[in-house]
Design a protein around this motif. Structure first.
Motif, PDB file in Angstrom:
ATOM      1  N   LYS A   1     -27.382  -8.160 -44.723  1.00  0.00           N
ATOM      2  CA  LYS A   1     -27.247  -9.385 -45.516  1.00  0.00           C
ATOM      3  C   LYS A   1     -27.014 -10.650 -44.665  1.00  0.00           C
ATOM      4  O   LYS A   1     -26.347 -11.587 -45.081  1.00  0.00           O
ATOM      5  N   SER A   2     -27.571 -10.620 -43.466  1.00  0.00           N
ATOM      6  CA  SER A   2     -27.415 -11.767 -42.568  1.00  0.00           C
ATOM      7  C   SER A   2     -28.713 -12.511 -42.327  1.00  0.00           C
ATOM      8  O   SER A   2     -28.758 -13.429 -41.510  1.00  0.00           O
TER       9      SER A   2
ATOM     10  N   SER B   1     -40.843 -18.788 -44.992  1.00  0.00           N
ATOM     11  CA  SER B   1     -39.719 -19.410 -45.698  1.00  0.00           C
ATOM     12  C   SER B   1     -39.340 -18.590 -46.928  1.00  0.00           C
ATOM     13  O   SER B   1     -40.164 -17.868 -47.498  1.00  0.00           O
TER      14      SER B   1
ATOM     15  N   LEU C   1     -41.862 -16.504 -49.351  1.00  0.00           N
ATOM     16  CA  LEU C   1     -41.801 -15.031 -49.399  1.00  0.00           C
ATOM     17  C   LEU C   1     -41.337 -14.505 -50.751  1.00  0.00           C
ATOM     18  O   LEU C   1     -41.843 -13.511 -51.249  1.00  0.00           O
TER      19      LEU C   1
ATOM     20  N   LYS D   1     -30.605 -16.220 -53.163  1.00  0.00           N
ATOM     21  CA  LYS D   1     -30.481 -17.681 -53.220  1.00  0.00           C
ATOM     22  C   LYS D   1     -30.776 -18.341 -51.881  1.00  0.00           C
ATOM     23  O   LYS D   1     -31.204 -19.485 -51.823  1.00  0.00           O
TER      24      LYS D   1
HETATM   25  P1  A3P Z   1     -28.368 -14.443 -50.255  1.00  0.00           P
HETATM   26  O1  A3P Z   1     -27.920 -13.175 -50.906  1.00  0.00           O
HETATM   27  O2  A3P Z   1     -27.227 -15.319 -49.822  1.00  0.00           O
HETATM   28  O3  A3P Z   1     -29.369 -15.187 -51.062  1.00  0.00           O
HETATM   29  P2  A3P Z   1     -30.895  -9.346 -45.350  1.00  0.00           P
HETATM   30  O4  A3P Z   1     -32.343  -9.614 -45.215  1.00  0.00           O
HETATM   31  O5  A3P Z   1     -30.198  -9.168 -44.029  1.00  0.00           O
HETATM   32  O6  A3P Z   1     -30.609  -8.265 -46.324  1.00  0.00           O
HETATM   33  O7  A3P Z   1     -30.242 -10.702 -45.920  1.00  0.00           O
HETATM   34  C1  A3P Z   1     -30.493 -11.101 -47.238  1.00  0.00           C
HETATM   35  C2  A3P Z   1     -30.118 -12.563 -47.362  1.00  0.00           C
HETATM   36  O8  A3P Z   1     -31.100 -13.370 -46.690  1.00  0.00           O
HETATM   37  C3  A3P Z   1     -30.104 -13.002 -48.815  1.00  0.00           C
HETATM   38  O9  A3P Z   1     -29.119 -14.035 -48.891  1.00  0.00           O
HETATM   39  C4  A3P Z   1     -31.522 -13.545 -48.979  1.00  0.00           C
HETATM   40  O10 A3P Z   1     -31.679 -14.424 -50.060  1.00  0.00           O
HETATM   41  C5  A3P Z   1     -31.716 -14.250 -47.631  1.00  0.00           C
HETATM   42  N1  A3P Z   1     -33.129 -14.419 -47.266  1.00  0.00           N
HETATM   43  C6  A3P Z   1     -34.146 -13.549 -47.480  1.00  0.00           C
HETATM   44  N2  A3P Z   1     -35.296 -14.060 -47.011  1.00  0.00           N
HETATM   45  C7  A3P Z   1     -35.014 -15.280 -46.521  1.00  0.00           C
HETATM   46  C8  A3P Z   1     -35.810 -16.315 -45.905  1.00  0.00           C
HETATM   47  N3  A3P Z   1     -37.104 -16.191 -45.727  1.00  0.00           N
HETATM   48  N4  A3P Z   1     -35.166 -17.444 -45.510  1.00  0.00           N
HETATM   49  C9  A3P Z   1     -33.831 -17.590 -45.675  1.00  0.00           C
HETATM   50  N5  A3P Z   1     -33.038 -16.653 -46.251  1.00  0.00           N
HETATM   51  C10 A3P Z   1     -33.619 -15.511 -46.666  1.00  0.00           C
END
Ligand code: A3P
Length: 325
Positions: free
Chosen positions: A76-77, A263, A267, A289
């Motif tokens: 989730k980073s 972006s 995506l 979000k």
């Molecule tokens: P939020 O839950 O705050 O919206 P991971 O890919 O490590 O599981 O992380 C998921 C987080 O990255 C989610 O955050 C998601 O919305 C965000 N995310 C996914 N794709 C993204 C992108 N292309 N640009 C910026 N953030 C993105």
């Protein structure tokens, strides 16, 4: 009550028949993750049940090549984002940007994870095109020595722990409520380090220190910095990966195009990023979000104070800082 000789003998027989791997896992300390599933304490971190066998096999068998590009992160980073970016940067001369596989394949399929997808079998690793782009949530200390000793490059994406926590919480809150803990309990577990691939501070600091010691080997990126200036960071990432943008490409706006292609806004609306990915999980769960500071809509002031104090204690003296908004 004492066990009878028969019971003990039976238990010994069962254990004799179990593979060394299953025995090792059985004897690891266990806890409940906040999704209600078991997590194992393995080599200093909490590994989810779904990943433990893959993680052990990865550590034992993976042979890195100098050309490998390894994405590492805490869940989730921003892993999904970086998978898309790394893949697009590396393959941009192989396909026109309007036909890049990132438009037709989910980023988690393009850049597979060692512990979740590749072990076992390891066939995909062998078949993956050079350079191989692979990912893991393993902490730095746990990476196979061949990754550390070879010339392969490591990219780490880090996110401020308040937003990382909230992103985790929403990811699991989508599951039926009887299977996961309340936000208070989840928060307390997160702060005590009992979270998959945690403690989060050890994970972040492991890669932070490695990036300070070996900046040519480990690139430490912050989610918040990328949100602030994605074009600059796309260029930086491309240079680090050994696929710099040419002057010609820069002049034609290719850096901007790659950044836009990967972006969140682009995506999240693609059909291939919707629909089931795992039982109970939808690909759209990885696109929520994507805001910096979203934690302020959910956490109480005392939770924020507790977490910020904890973070400060843990990163004190390391030179690492976080942007929370
Ligand atoms: P939020 O839950 O705050 O919206 P991971 O890919 O490590 O599981 O992380 C998921 C987080 O990255 C989610 O955050 C998601 O919305 C965000 N995310 C996914 N794709 C993204 C992108 N292309 N640009 C910026 N953030 C993105």
């Amino acid at each position: 009550m004492e066990k009878s000789n028969n019971t003990v003998a039976h238990q010994e027989k069962v254990e004799e028949l179990e593979s060394p791997l299953e025995l090792l896992i059985k004897n690891l300390p266990k806890e409940r993750n906040f999704d209600g599933k078991t997590i194992y304490f393995y080599r200093g971190f909490w590994c989810p049940e779904m990943a433990i066998r893959g993680m052990i096999a990865f550590g034992k068998h993976f042979q890195a090549q100098d050309t490998d590009l390894i994405l590492t992160s805490n869940p989730k980073s921003g892993t999904t984002w970086l998978k898309a970016l790394m893949f697009t940067i590396v393959t941009r001369t192989r396909y026109p940007l309007t036909e890049n596989p990132v438009l037709f394949t989910n980023p988690h399929m393009l850049v597979p994870s060692f512990e979740y997808n590749l072990y076992n079998p390891s066939l995909y690793v062998e078949g993956n095109r050079d350079p191989r782009i692979l990912s893991t949530h393993a902490p730095y200390d746990v990476l196979p020595t061949s990754i550390k000793d070879s010339k392969c490059r490591i990219v780490y994406i880090c996110r401020n722990p308040l937003d990382q926590f909230m992103s985790n919480w929403h990811f699991f809150a989508k599951l039926p409520s009887e299977t996961h803990s309340s936000i208070d309990e989840t928060f307390n577990r997160f702060c005590s380090g009992i979270v998959f691939f945690g403690p989060f501070w050890d994970h972040i600091l492991g890669y932070w220190k490695a990036s300070q010691e070996k900046p040519d080997k480990v690139l430490f990126l912050k989610y918040e910095d990328l949100k602030e200036d994605i074009v600059f960071h796309t260029k930086l990432l491309a240079e680090f990966l050994g696929f710099p943008f040419s002057v010609e490409e820069e002049r034609h706006g290719v850096v901007e195009e790659v950044s836009r292609l990967c972006s969140f806004e682009n995506l999240k609306d693609l059909d291939i990023n919707k629909g089931p990915i795992l039982p109970g999980r939808d690909k759209s769960d990885f696109f929520r979000k994507a805001k910096v500071g979203d934690w302020s809509n959910y956490l109480t002031p005392s939770m924020v104070e507790q977490m910020k104090k904890l973070i400060q204690e843990k990163i004190e003296g390391s030179g690492l800082t976080f942007k929370f908004s």
